[in-house]
Each structure stands twice: as C-alpha cells, then as structure tokens.
Design a protein around this motif. Sequence first.
Motif, mmCIF file in Angstrom:
data_model
loop_
_atom_site.group_PDB
_atom_site.id
_atom_site.type_symbol
_atom_site.label_atom_id
_atom_site.label_comp_id
_atom_site.label_asym_id
_atom_site.label_seq_id
_atom_site.Cartn_x
_atom_site.Cartn_y
_atom_site.Cartn_z
ATOM 1 N N LEU A 58 1.186 -1.015 -0.200
ATOM 2 C CA LEU A 58 0.241 -0.014 0.155
ATOM 3 C C LEU A 58 0.693 1.121 -0.155
ATOM 4 C CD1 LEU A 58 -2.888 -0.850 2.706
ATOM 5 C CD2 LEU A 58 -3.173 -0.964 0.392
ATOM 6 N N ALA A 59 0.712 2.556 -0.750
ATOM 7 C CA ALA A 59 1.017 3.488 -0.475
ATOM 8 C C ALA A 59 0.619 4.763 0.099
ATOM 9 C CB ALA A 59 1.269 3.749 -3.066
ATOM 10 N N THR A 60 0.764 5.734 0.164
ATOM 11 C CA THR A 60 -0.298 7.125 0.823
ATOM 12 C C THR A 60 0.085 8.296 -0.560
ATOM 13 O OG1 THR A 60 2.146 8.094 1.491
ATOM 14 C CG2 THR A 60 0.106 6.662 3.078
ATOM 15 N N LEU A 93 -16.427 -7.743 -1.662
ATOM 16 C CA LEU A 93 -15.216 -7.899 -1.517
ATOM 17 C C LEU A 93 -14.666 -8.038 -0.303
ATOM 18 C CD1 LEU A 93 -12.757 -8.362 -3.741
ATOM 19 C CD2 LEU A 93 -12.531 -5.674 -3.787
ATOM 20 N N SER A 94 -13.791 -8.701 -0.176
ATOM 21 C CA SER A 94 -13.462 -9.071 1.608
ATOM 22 C C SER A 94 -11.545 -9.290 1.527
ATOM 23 C CB SER A 94 -14.090 -10.708 2.241
ATOM 24 O OG SER A 94 -13.851 -10.342 3.208
ATOM 25 N N PHE A 95 -11.691 -8.461 2.726
ATOM 26 C CA PHE A 95 -9.705 -8.307 3.167
ATOM 27 C C PHE A 95 -9.254 -8.816 4.141
ATOM 28 C CE2 PHE A 95 -10.719 -4.752 0.153
ATOM 29 C CZ PHE A 95 -9.905 -4.892 -0.827
ATOM 30 N N ALA A 96 -10.410 -9.767 4.828
ATOM 31 C CA ALA A 96 -10.559 -10.053 6.046
ATOM 32 C C ALA A 96 -8.942 -11.667 6.132
ATOM 33 C CB ALA A 96 -11.487 -10.980 6.127
ATOM 34 N N LYS A 97 -8.935 -12.013 4.545
ATOM 35 C CA LYS A 97 -7.649 -12.461 4.580
ATOM 36 C C LYS A 97 -6.146 -12.235 3.701
ATOM 37 C CE LYS A 97 -10.060 -16.752 4.253
ATOM 38 N NZ LYS A 97 -10.813 -18.338 3.727
ATOM 39 N N VAL A 98 -5.979 -10.924 3.766
ATOM 40 C CA VAL A 98 -5.266 -9.536 3.419
ATOM 41 C C VAL A 98 -4.678 -9.472 3.435
ATOM 42 C CG1 VAL A 98 -4.983 -8.093 1.756
ATOM 43 C CG2 VAL A 98 -6.716 -9.229 1.327
ATOM 44 N N ARG A 99 -3.277 -9.706 3.735
ATOM 45 C CA ARG A 99 -2.017 -9.100 4.605
ATOM 46 C C ARG A 99 -1.575 -7.895 3.860
ATOM 47 N NH1 ARG A 99 2.628 -12.373 7.144
ATOM 48 N NH2 ARG A 99 2.452 -10.477 8.531
ATOM 49 N N ALA A 100 -0.791 -7.151 4.290
ATOM 50 C CA ALA A 100 -0.209 -5.722 3.192
ATOM 51 C C ALA A 100 0.046 -5.026 4.418
ATOM 52 C CB ALA A 100 -1.813 -4.303 3.648
ATOM 53 N N PHE A 101 1.237 -4.658 3.333
ATOM 54 C CA PHE A 101 2.178 -3.466 3.993
ATOM 55 C C PHE A 101 2.260 -2.385 3.318
ATOM 56 C CE2 PHE A 101 3.566 -8.067 4.518
ATOM 57 C CZ PHE A 101 4.207 -7.816 5.809
ATOM 58 N N ALA A 134 -3.296 -6.923 10.626
ATOM 59 C CA ALA A 134 -2.557 -7.197 9.795
ATOM 60 C C ALA A 134 -1.869 -6.056 8.599
ATOM 61 C CB ALA A 134 -4.438 -7.676 8.000
ATOM 62 N N VAL A 135 -2.276 -4.568 8.547
ATOM 63 C CA VAL A 135 -1.649 -3.687 7.781
ATOM 64 C C VAL A 135 -0.627 -3.204 8.835
ATOM 65 C CG1 VAL A 135 -2.221 -1.511 6.855
ATOM 66 C CG2 VAL A 135 -3.834 -3.202 6.706
ATOM 67 N N GLN A 136 0.754 -3.342 7.717
ATOM 68 C CA GLN A 136 1.775 -3.313 9.018
ATOM 69 C C GLN A 136 2.442 -1.986 8.218
ATOM 70 O OE1 GLN A 136 3.222 -8.014 9.368
ATOM 71 N NE2 GLN A 136 4.778 -6.489 10.069
ATOM 72 N N GLU A 144 13.712 -5.173 10.756
ATOM 73 C CA GLU A 144 12.762 -6.611 10.577
ATOM 74 C C GLU A 144 11.707 -6.319 9.984
ATOM 75 O OE1 GLU A 144 11.857 -4.940 14.628
ATOM 76 O OE2 GLU A 144 13.636 -6.638 15.849
ATOM 77 N N TYR A 145 11.637 -4.605 9.044
ATOM 78 C CA TYR A 145 10.688 -4.900 8.073
ATOM 79 C C TYR A 145 10.569 -5.548 7.092
ATOM 80 C CZ TYR A 145 6.681 -2.645 6.019
ATOM 81 O OH TYR A 145 5.218 -2.152 5.528
#
Length: 260
Positions: free
Chosen positions: A33-35, A55-63, A97-99, A114-115
């Motif tokens: 993800l970008a800002t 549309l579900s994001f329940a199983k999505v991880r994001a960085f 889920a969003v880091q 670590e990231y």
Amino acid sequence: MEVIIAPEPELSTLVADAIERLVREDPSPVLGLATGSSPLSVYDELTKRHEQDGLSFAKVRAFMLDEYVGLPASHPQSYHNVIDTEFASRVDFAKGAVQGPDGTAEDLRAASAEYDHAIAEAGGVDLQILGIGTDGHLAFNEPGSSLSSRTRVKTLARQTRIDNARFFDDDVDAVPQHCLTQGLGTILEARHLMLIATGGHKAEAVHQMVEGPVSSMWPATVLQMHPHVTILVDEEAASRLQLGDYYRHIYANKLEGQRL
C-alpha cells in the motif's frame, strides 16, 4: 513495462480490478500500500466494492511503503494513521494485518531489517501500488538512492518536503526531515508493480521513468528492470512521452490473454 494512458477514473478502476482478482483468487494475498494522493481513488473504489459487492480483505495482509520518523501512529499525518483512515478501517482487514515501518523505534536500523524480514516471512508482496514524486523518487527513495537499497532511514529532499507540506497545513517546517522507507531493491521483489501518476507536474518524472536511462538520479527508472510493471498515467502525465502514440496502440491491440 506496460504503459496505459487513460482518464484518471479508468486508471483507478484498472488497479482496483487487478487487486480484486488477486484478493478473490489467492488464498493468502499480500498487498503493498502507498500513501499520497495518487492511490486515494483506488482505495475509494475498493471500499465501494467491499460495501456493495462483498469484496473481503479478511485474509489479506498488507505492507506500507514508508513512514515518517518520529511521528506517533496517532498523528493525523503518520502513514499508519493515513492508511487506516483512507482504506484499512473502511474494509475488513483483520487486526494487525496492515503493517508499516516503525518510525518511532529506538533502533531504526534494526526496525528496518525486521520490516524486510516480515515482508519475506509473509511470502513477499503480490501486488504493490506505487506513486512517483516530481523528482522521480519512489517511496521515499530520493535521487541518488542505491538501486539495490533495502528498507532504511532516509533524509527527505527539500522538494519532497515542499510537495508534502499540503498535508501539514502548507507548513514545510512541520514535515519531518527523516523517514523509514522500503528500498528500491525491496520494492523490486514484489511480483507485480502498478504505478499511478496524474497531472502535468508529473510529466517529466514519468518521461524519465519510462524512456530515460536507468539512473539513481531518477530512482523510479529502476522499474525498467522489473519483469511485471504497469504504469498508469493520464494525458497530462503522459504529455512528455515520446512514444505515447505507440503505447496507446499497444494497449488498444492487445490479445485477450494479455489484458491486465
């Protein structure tokens, strides 16, 4: 590198379409993800699809790509807070889920390593959303950045702080001078990169990125080295492209299997 020239609403729809396919078809998708202003209409479109089409994001991880150094997560302009406000809290991401990079860490070098490790442990980013700065910076990789750089601390260029002052009540001095950012090498490990640029003020950067030589002076030119990049620009941002007509011809005459 694929270049798509179209009105802004169509660009956002194309990115949202690609993300929706990934989210619906992959059992454990990872988004980047970008800002900034470029992806906001994409997040609006995805939120609409979540609300109206399930549309579900329940199983999505994001960085996230980057974060200011020294701003607490609660600060209105911390990227953690911006992503949460503009997108994450509007859909159904699982908690945690969003880091993003930890710009408040006591040991910023360790936090950077670590990231990168966390991204690798998640299996890498499947689809990364990107924007581009007027000076060609990618994430916060300013001109002069190593093309193989990893997540690290960067000092923001004066122009970047001027560009971002609009988010700080037009007060340049309120924009932090340092950030943690994914490096160019880190970004290049994502499997699909989708970059959105609109407006004439991005035209020179887009021209250099797509048609110029690969150079640390224009960090986004490193995308020419990636096997799966989609550049989405409106007519104004495309105005300096020497092969603009050719890019339009290619996109209009793709085989069905070549579509996004």
